[in-house]
Every structure is written in structure tokens, then in C-alpha cells.
Design an enzyme around this catalytic site. Structure first.
Site, PDB file in Angstrom:
ATOM      1  N   SER A   1     135.652  39.459 -51.276  1.00 22.79           N
ATOM      2  CA  SER A   1     136.313  38.868 -50.337  1.00 22.79           C
ATOM      3  C   SER A   1     136.780  39.511 -49.139  1.00 22.79           C
ATOM      4  CB  SER A   1     137.361  37.757 -50.783  1.00 22.79           C
ATOM      5  OG  SER A   1     138.158  38.349 -51.196  1.00 22.79           O
TER       6      SER A   1
ATOM      7  N   HIS B   1     133.038  32.692 -52.259  1.00 25.26           N
ATOM      8  CA  HIS B   1     132.576  33.155 -50.867  1.00 25.26           C
ATOM      9  C   HIS B   1     131.149  33.141 -50.670  1.00 25.26           C
ATOM     10  CE1 HIS B   1     136.587  34.155 -49.155  1.00 25.26           C
ATOM     11  NE2 HIS B   1     136.908  34.492 -50.386  1.00 25.26           N
TER      12      HIS B   1
ATOM     13  N   LYS C   1     136.473  26.188 -49.320  1.00 24.66           N
ATOM     14  CA  LYS C   1     135.929  27.097 -48.132  1.00 24.66           C
ATOM     15  C   LYS C   1     134.768  26.234 -47.784  1.00 24.66           C
ATOM     16  CE  LYS C   1     137.845  31.355 -50.186  1.00 24.66           C
ATOM     17  NZ  LYS C   1     138.792  30.877 -51.155  1.00 24.66           N
TER      18      LYS C   1
END
Length: 394
Positions: A185, A213, A244
Site C-alpha cells: 500500500s 488494494h 476501498k
């Protein structure tokens, strides 16, 4: 009279402030999006370059409407943990949908992916087992490993020779688990998942990937890094987040082999001792996965805008970490310079946050930007113009 602890903490806070390393929270006064309003500057339009809003779904009306339906249908909260009276049919529906999406046998929901990683290792590993972790893994993985009694090994980021040595050293252990982020990340670097799976298979080890991610926008249908490499059947445990690309609210999961998920329902402490997810959040997450699965247009724009920003910054002479991921870190090395650049951008109504120790290693300070499918080509040109100006201003 102030307790000495408070005095010590005040001194340390003052020291951080004097070095311009004190983290400030920016209060948003609008929905999360590529363009936002900050309460401190009123109604002025701010270009947001630091959200995990990869697909631009955080304020998507389909998700907002689904959450409204969930509130009307299921109420506000469950007021219980899952094994008492906190399991709703929508929790089961979401777990089944996640499993179907990422192509695993079963899934268990947590309040966050941090909780998922914190509860995983202690539940499935004990003395006599081993866990082998990439040096750049997320803090939640590091903390989760600390809670278990397994023997611990660490290898340098994506260094397959070091991983091979660690696997050889751990071969006396009952169960060996190799743990990696799918995408790291702070750097936008993808894990060498084919290399990891090949070595793990050779040594009889299990593989766990935190794909927070990546899920929603990497690989076919946004199914993540295992799908990108055609390795779904070789990844035994997959953790991820709903916070996310998949709507940006909250919630996490562990997905994988049926027996592992069944055991986590019995032993994972964050699952056993935390309230279940808000049902309306689950309803919206179901809609988010449906959108993500068919969002090739959003992924195409995300890829194009990521390339535009990365190439533009490199052409300007900035050091950019990673290769093609929408996490775009501009490495400064010096924390003060990172702060200066962030301030320069802020004065031009561009929000980007500086990162320095202890979030990243000493001497590795950076501005970490994140591209969204909601960004336009004009947005990225505006950022590049600001970076071109900053070179002669600091």
C-alpha cells in the site's frame, strides 16, 4: 495536576509539530469523491488525490439507494455478535457473494480487514507452526502475526531467494503459511504472486494474500491479484476490504478454504467479540460487487489516468515508486520536502498527503497519491502542472 504520562505525550506531540510531522485530520464537508469540499476552506472545490476510491463508487447513487433499502428493510444495527443473534440473512448473502466473486470456497465477514488480519493468525497457527511474511506487509498483518505463537520469518520485499531460504528453515514446522499483500500500500508494488505460489507449492506451504488494494479493479472482473495471474486455486486464504474500491464504507473478510473459514467462526476473536456489520452496509456492498464485476469502463479509465499521472511525473524528473498501480508515490526521501510539496499542492486546491516515518521507513518520505476512475484527464493535467511548478519553488 497533570499526570506525567500526559506531560510526556505533550512534549512528544510538540516535538512532532516542530518537525512538521504531526498528522492533521482534514474535515470533509461533502460526499467522498474525486472533488470534495473541506470544511476549513468552505465551498471551494478541492481535487482529491488521496482516497482509496479506486472505482469512484464511494458516492455512487446505486450504492446509496441500496443502503437506503437496507435501512428500511433491516433497520439500523444488529446489537449483537454473530454467534448470539447478530447474523442476518444479508450477512450470509454477502459472504456467499464474496466467495462467488473471488472464486473461493467460503467467506467470513469482519468489521474491517484490519480485524480480519488481526484475528486470522492466532486462530489457525500455534507453537510448532511457522508464518513467513514479506517485509512490506501491512501493519494489520504485522500486528496479527504478533498475536500468534507460530515461529516467525521475514523476507525482503518480493525477494524469492530469501523466501526460499525461509521456507527451507521452516520445513520442520507442522504448518507453514506464506503471507503477502497483493499490492503493497505504501509503494504501489505488486507481489510476485506466481513466484510465491511456485515456492510454496514446492515446499508444501500455504499461501495467504491480503488483496485490499486490488479487489474490485485488478484482474478480470476486478477479482484481484490471484485472478490476474490465474492462481485462484493456489491461494489458500484471501483477505480483503469493502472499504476501498468496493464502495469505500467499512467491513472486511477472510475468504478461502472451507475448513479454515469454519474454524475462524469458532476461534477468531475480533469476529466472536465484535458486533456484526450493519445490514444496510451489507446491502450496499452487494450492489458494489455487482457494479465492480461489470465495471470494465471504469477500470479502463482508471488504467488510463494512472498511466497519464505516472508518465507525466516521471517525465518531470520525479522518482515514482511502483509501475502501473493507481497508488502513485512520489519519493522525496526528506520528510520536510514531502510536507512542503503537500502544502504547495494544497495552496492550489489539490489534496495529497505526505507520508514519513513511522508510516514508511526512515529516509523514504513521500507524497502518496491515488488515482480514481472518477478522475478526468483534465484533473491529472492539473496535478502535473502543479508538480511542474513545484520543482522551481522548493
Amino acid at each position: 495536576m497533570r499526570h506525567p504520562l500526559c506531560e510526556r505525550l505533550r512534549d512528544e506531540l510538540d516535538e512532532l509539530s516542530s518537525r512538521k510531522l504531526l498528522k492533521a485530520e482534514r474535515e470533509i464537508a461533502s460526499p467522498q469523491s474525486a472533488h470534495i469540499n473541506l470544511r476549513a476552506v468552505g465551498e471551494r472545490d478541492i481535487l482529491n488525490m488521496c482516497a482509496n476510491n479506486y472505482l469512484g463508487l464511494s458516492n455512487h447513487q446505486t450504492l446509496v439507494q441500496a443502503a437506503h433499502v437496507g435501512l428500511d428493510r433491516y433497520g439500523f444495527g444488529m446489537s449483537s455478535v454473530r454467534f448470539i443473534c447478530g447474523t442476518h440473512s444479508v450477512h450470509r448473502a454477502l459472504e456467499t457473494r464474496v466467495s462467488d466473486y473471488v472464486r473461493t470456497e467460503d467467506t467470513i465477514l469482519f468489521g474491517s480487514c484490519f480485524d480480519a488480519n488481526a484475528g486470522l493468525f492466532e486462530a489457525i497457527l500455534d507453537a510448532g507452526d511457522a508464518v513467513i511474511s514479506d517485509s512490506l506487509n501491512h501493519a494489520s498483518i504485522i500486528d496479527g502475526i504478533r498475536l500468534c505463537k507460530a515461529e516467525r520469518f521475514r523476507y525482503a520485499n518480493n525477494d524469492m531467494d530469501e523466501l526460499d531460504r525461509a521456507l527451507r528453515e521452516a520445513r520442520h514446522c507442522r504448518t507453514v503459511l506464506v503471507v503477502t499483500d497483493g499490492v503493497f500500500s505504501m509503494d504501489g508494488i505488486a507481489a510476485n504472486l506466481p513466484g510465491i505460489c511456485n515456492l510454496a507449492k514446492r515446499h508444501g506451504a500455504l499461501v495467504m494474500v491480503d488483496d485490499s488494494h486490488a479487489v474490485g479493479f485488478i484482474g478480470p472482473g476486478g477479482r484481484g491479484t490471484p485472478a490476474l495471474h490465474g492462481l485462484e486455486d493456489q491461494v489458500d486464504i484471501l483477505t480483503g476490504t469493502l472499504g476501498k474500491a468496493l464502495g469505500g464504507a467499512s467491513g472486511g473478510y477472510v475468504s478461502g478454504r472451507h475448513e479454515i473459514i469454519a474454524w475462524l467462526r469458532q476461534r477468531a476473536r475480533p469476529y466472536l467479540f465484535s458486533n456484526s456489520l450493519m445490514p444496510a452496509l451489507c446491502e450496499a456492498s452487494l450492489a458494489a460487487i455487482d457494479l465492480a464485476e461489470r465495471a470494465d469502463d471504469l477500470r479502463q479509465n482508471l488504467t488510463a489516468r494512472t498511466y497519464q499521472l505516472r508518465k507525466g511525473l516521471s517525465d518531470l524528473g520525479f522518482q515514482v515508486s511502483g509501475s502501473d498501480h493507481p497508488i502513485v508515490p512520489v519519493i522525496t526521501g526528506n520528510a520536510a520536502i514531502a510536507v512542503q510539496i503537500a502544502d504547495f499542492l494544497a495552496a492550489r486546491d489539490i489534496l495529497a498527503v505526505p507520508f514519513s516515518y513511522p508510516v514508511v521507513p526512515q529516509g523514504a518520505a513521500r507524497i502518496r497519491m491515488q488515482v480514481s476512475a472518477a478522475h478526468s484527464a483534465e484533473d491529472i493535467e492539473r496535478v502535473l502542472a502543479a508538480f511542474q511548478s513545484v520543482r522551481s519553488s522548493i
